[in-house]
Design a protein around this motif. Structure first.
Motif, short mmCIF file in Angstrom:
data_model
loop_
_atom_site.label_atom_id
_atom_site.label_comp_id
_atom_site.label_asym_id
_atom_site.label_seq_id
_atom_site.Cartn_x
_atom_site.Cartn_y
_atom_site.Cartn_z
N UNK A 28 0.49 -1.06 -0.50
CA UNK A 28 -0.02 -0.04 -0.20
C UNK A 28 1.47 1.64 0.13
N UNK A 29 0.65 1.99 -0.78
CA UNK A 29 0.91 3.43 -0.40
C UNK A 29 1.03 4.50 0.40
N UNK A 30 -0.03 4.13 1.18
CA UNK A 30 -0.46 5.10 2.76
C UNK A 30 -0.90 4.36 3.70
N UNK A 31 -0.28 4.60 4.33
CA UNK A 31 -0.36 4.09 6.01
C UNK A 31 -1.06 4.74 6.94
N UNK A 32 -2.27 3.97 8.22
CA UNK A 32 -2.64 3.94 8.94
C UNK A 32 -2.33 5.58 9.68
N UNK A 33 -3.59 6.35 10.28
CA UNK A 33 -2.95 7.37 11.04
C UNK A 33 -3.42 6.50 12.57
N UNK A 34 -2.93 7.15 13.69
CA UNK A 34 -2.70 6.89 15.32
C UNK A 34 -4.62 7.35 15.25
N UNK A 35 -4.84 6.45 16.15
CA UNK A 35 -6.01 6.62 16.03
C UNK A 35 -6.79 5.33 15.67
N UNK A 36 -6.08 4.59 14.54
CA UNK A 36 -7.19 4.54 13.31
C UNK A 36 -8.22 2.72 14.56
N UNK A 37 -8.68 2.26 14.00
CA UNK A 37 -9.64 0.96 14.72
C UNK A 37 -8.94 -0.11 13.81
N UNK A 38 -8.55 -1.25 14.52
CA UNK A 38 -8.52 -2.22 14.32
C UNK A 38 -9.54 -3.28 14.57
N UNK A 39 -9.48 -3.97 12.59
CA UNK A 39 -10.73 -4.88 12.90
C UNK A 39 -10.28 -6.05 12.32
N UNK A 40 -11.15 -7.30 13.57
CA UNK A 40 -10.79 -8.20 12.99
C UNK A 40 -12.15 -9.38 12.60
N UNK A 41 -12.10 -9.11 11.15
CA UNK A 41 -13.37 -9.17 9.98
C UNK A 41 -14.41 -8.01 10.27
N UNK A 42 -15.44 -8.76 11.05
CA UNK A 42 -16.56 -6.81 11.37
C UNK A 42 -16.45 -6.56 12.44
N UNK A 43 -15.41 -6.97 13.00
CA UNK A 43 -15.49 -6.64 15.01
C UNK A 43 -14.52 -5.70 15.05
N UNK A 44 -14.15 -4.33 15.49
CA UNK A 44 -13.26 -3.96 16.37
C UNK A 44 -12.85 -4.20 17.39
N UNK A 45 -11.20 -4.79 17.04
CA UNK A 45 -10.92 -4.97 18.51
C UNK A 45 -10.08 -4.33 19.37
N UNK A 46 -9.41 -2.95 18.30
CA UNK A 46 -8.97 -2.11 19.31
C UNK A 46 -8.24 -1.16 18.42
N UNK A 47 -7.15 -0.36 18.65
CA UNK A 47 -6.64 1.28 18.05
C UNK A 47 -5.54 1.37 17.70
N UNK A 48 -4.41 1.91 16.53
CA UNK A 48 -3.76 1.71 16.37
C UNK A 48 -3.38 3.09 16.89
N UNK A 49 -1.92 3.43 18.09
CA UNK A 49 -1.40 4.49 18.86
C UNK A 49 -0.04 4.62 18.40
N UNK A 50 0.96 4.37 17.33
CA UNK A 50 1.73 4.88 16.89
C UNK A 50 2.22 4.38 15.39
N UNK A 51 2.41 4.84 14.31
CA UNK A 51 2.86 4.20 13.03
C UNK A 51 3.79 5.38 12.80
N UNK A 52 4.85 4.45 12.08
CA UNK A 52 6.50 4.23 11.62
C UNK A 52 6.58 3.69 10.06
N UNK A 53 7.09 3.60 9.51
CA UNK A 53 8.12 3.25 8.45
C UNK A 53 9.11 2.91 8.57
N UNK A 54 10.34 1.77 9.13
CA UNK A 54 10.81 1.78 9.23
C UNK A 54 12.07 0.85 8.89
#
Length: 371
Positions: free
Chosen positions: A288-314
């Motif tokens: 993908x050419x984009x990365x999610x922003x901190x705060x984006x929801x994490x999904x497993x199928x249709x369920x929301x199971x968490x949120x992103x806190x930090x995003x980097x390109x290592x």
């Protein structure tokens, strides 16, 4: 918040946003800057961070009663960190701690410095302590194996102080919810923070560059932090976070000290319970050419199971993120973030038990009577 750094006038400087606002995200070559930092020759302008000092003869015993850390025997020059919790054990403040024999220096997020100073000032009562928000002090970051900036302070300025991050070393009296210290990715990266006067920043950085160092931006610093699974107050902490969820007990909490606010939750979750969430590293689909922003929801199928806190390109791992997910989420569950596929790497064990946890008491047994 501190004033924007004078190093933002350097050629190629691109301003950082979010909690890193006020310094450069990078200076035109983010990957090369990250590699320089990893090699030990990088210097990062972290003057957006805040500094609070506590002086007076009662400073360490007083901070000891308020915080999660044992500070009564902190030697001058030694480094540690502390958490200040609310009555329910949720994280309110986090700070790196360094004492120079006369003052305790607390390094925290820029936006948190004034609230931290205000809270501490409200708790002084009759003790011999003074709290100061040191707005004229800046922070420079290097690796622990990097250049020693303390000897580069220009004449006429106070001597620099240096804090070395204890992460991920688990001392006696603490516990870990993740891998052993030697197997932890943080064992490959140790951060160092040097305190200098704001007006000395340019001179110190220029002197370091003359000696072979390279100026790097906040993106490089964040990439090293995320790869080391190192929690950050401005990113991984929300209004519900308890230290167990982030494996932060390993360096910031002492389990065998006296009472402090929030201690009951710390002890209860460690001895009897399990943290409701756990920190994970997400490996994001690099096509993908984009990365999610901190705060984006994490999904497993249709369920929301968490949120992103930090995003980097290592520079080696590619796009990765730290995320807080439900503790009972299967470690091999397929995940998506903002439509991007993600695979989790376990940081905090789904079992939810720290090392040294007491064995569960056996359940009641039936009493037999011989008739």
């Amino acid at each position: 918040m501190n004033a924007p750094s004078p190093l933002l006038t350097r050629p190629g400087a691109v301003r950082a946003t979010g909690p890193d606002e006020g310094v450069a995200a990078h200076y035109g070559h983010p990957v090369a800057e990250q590699r320089a930092l990893e090699r030990g020759i990088g210097v990062v302008d972290l003057s957006h961070l805040g500094v609070v000092t506590v002086s007076g003869p009662d400073r360490l015993s007083w901070l000891n009663t308020l915080s999660s850390q044992v500070l009564t025997e902190l030697a001058p020059g030694a480094s540690t960190e502390l958490l200040l919790l609310d009555p329910n054990g949720r994280i309110e403040h986090a700070a790196a701690v360094l004492d120079d024999g006369e003052r305790a220096w607390l390094i925290t997020e820029g936006a948190a410095a004034q609230p931290l100073a205000a809270f501490l000032d409200s708790m002084r009562f009759m003790l011999r302590v003074d709290v100061t928000h040191e707005a004229s002090i800046a922070v420079l970051g290097t690796s622990a194996a990097g250049p020693d900036l303390s000897g580069l302070v220009p004449a006429g300025h106070a001597a620099a102080l240096t804090w070395t991050d204890p992460w991920p070393h688990t001392p006696a009296g603490s516990t870990r919810y993740g891998p052993e210290d030697a197997d932890h990715p943080g064992s490959q990266w140790h951060a160092r923070l040097t305190l200098v006067a704001q007006e000395a920043v340019e001179g110190v950085v220029s002197a370091a560059e003359s000696a072979g160092a390279r100026l790097a931006g906040a993106w490089a610093w964040e990439a090293m932090r995320v790869a080391a699974w190192r929690p950050r107050l401005a990113r991984e902490v929300d209004e519900r976070t308890i230290p167990h969820e982030l494996d932060w007990l390993r360096t910031a909490v002492h389990l065998n000290k006296g009472c402090y606010r929030g201690q009951e939750t710390i002890a209860r979750v460690f001895n009897l319970g399990r943290p409701p969430r756990r920190l994970v590293l997400l490996h994001l689909d690099g096509s993908e050419h984009t990365t999610p922003e901190p705060g984006e929801e994490v999904h497993s199928g249709d369920r929301t199971v968490g949120r992103v806190t930090s995003v980097v390109r290592h520079h080696e791992l590619g796009p990765v993120a730290l995320a807080l997910v439900k503790r009972n989420l299967a470690s091999d569950a397929p995940l998506t973030v903002a439509g991007i596929a993600a695979a989790q790497e376990v940081i905090v064990s789904p079992e939810g038990a720290g090392t040294g946890r007491p064995e569960a008491a056996p359940g009641p047994t039936l009493r037999r009577r011989n008739l």
